[in-house]
Design a protein around this motif. Structure first.
Motif, PDB file in Angstrom:
ATOM      1  N   GLN A   1      -6.722   1.402  -1.371  1.00 55.62           N
ATOM      2  CA  GLN A   1      -6.434   1.517  -0.288  1.00 55.62           C
ATOM      3  C   GLN A   1      -6.728   2.126   1.035  1.00 55.62           C
ATOM      4  O   GLN A   1      -7.071   3.250   0.740  1.00 55.62           O
ATOM      5  CB  GLN A   1      -5.038   1.643  -0.154  1.00 55.62           C
TER       6      GLN A   1
ATOM      7  N   VAL B   1      -2.356   4.089   3.722  1.00 57.53           N
ATOM      8  CA  VAL B   1      -1.260   4.559   2.670  1.00 57.53           C
ATOM      9  C   VAL B   1       0.212   4.824   2.941  1.00 57.53           C
ATOM     10  O   VAL B   1      -0.183   5.869   4.415  1.00 57.53           O
ATOM     11  CB  VAL B   1      -0.906   4.972   1.101  1.00 57.53           C
TER      12      VAL B   1
ATOM     13  N   ASN C   1      -5.246   7.476  -2.868  1.00 59.12           N
ATOM     14  CA  ASN C   1      -5.419   6.251  -2.351  1.00 59.12           C
ATOM     15  C   ASN C   1      -6.076   5.298  -3.105  1.00 59.12           C
ATOM     16  O   ASN C   1      -5.992   4.110  -3.073  1.00 59.12           O
ATOM     17  CB  ASN C   1      -6.560   6.543  -0.770  1.00 59.12           C
TER      18      ASN C   1
ATOM     19  N   GLY D   1       1.003  -0.644  -0.228  1.00 59.19           N
ATOM     20  CA  GLY D   1      -0.343   0.097   0.043  1.00 59.19           C
ATOM     21  C   GLY D   1       0.992   1.208  -0.045  1.00 59.19           C
ATOM     22  O   GLY D   1       0.178   2.325   0.284  1.00 59.19           O
TER      23      GLY D   1
END
Length: 70
Positions: free
Chosen positions: A29, A32, A26, A18
């Motif tokens: 995810q 991150v 993002n 990630g």
């Protein structure tokens, strides 16, 4: 990675998924971090996907490499 590093000590590798560049979305995810944040938090290896393969791969690899120079 900080918590994992405390538990496993310095001898085992930590792989962090990630990982994204600071200006990337993002997407799917939930958590991150940037390559540099991952390394500072104790990760030995980072796992990146879209940040590298979207667009010019060589330019993206250069961005990642430049972002982790301290």
């Amino acid at each position: 990675a900080k918590i994992v590093r405390k538990i496993i000590g310095p001898y085992l590798s930590i792989f962090t998924p990630g990982v994204r560049m600071h200006d990337d979305d993002n997407n799917d995810q939930k958590r991150v971090c940037t390559p540099l944040e991952s390394i500072k938090n104790g990760s030995n290896k980072i796992i990146m996907g879209r940040s590298i393969i979207n667009g010019n791969i060589q330019e993206n690899l250069d961005k990642v490499s430049n972002s982790i120079k301290i």
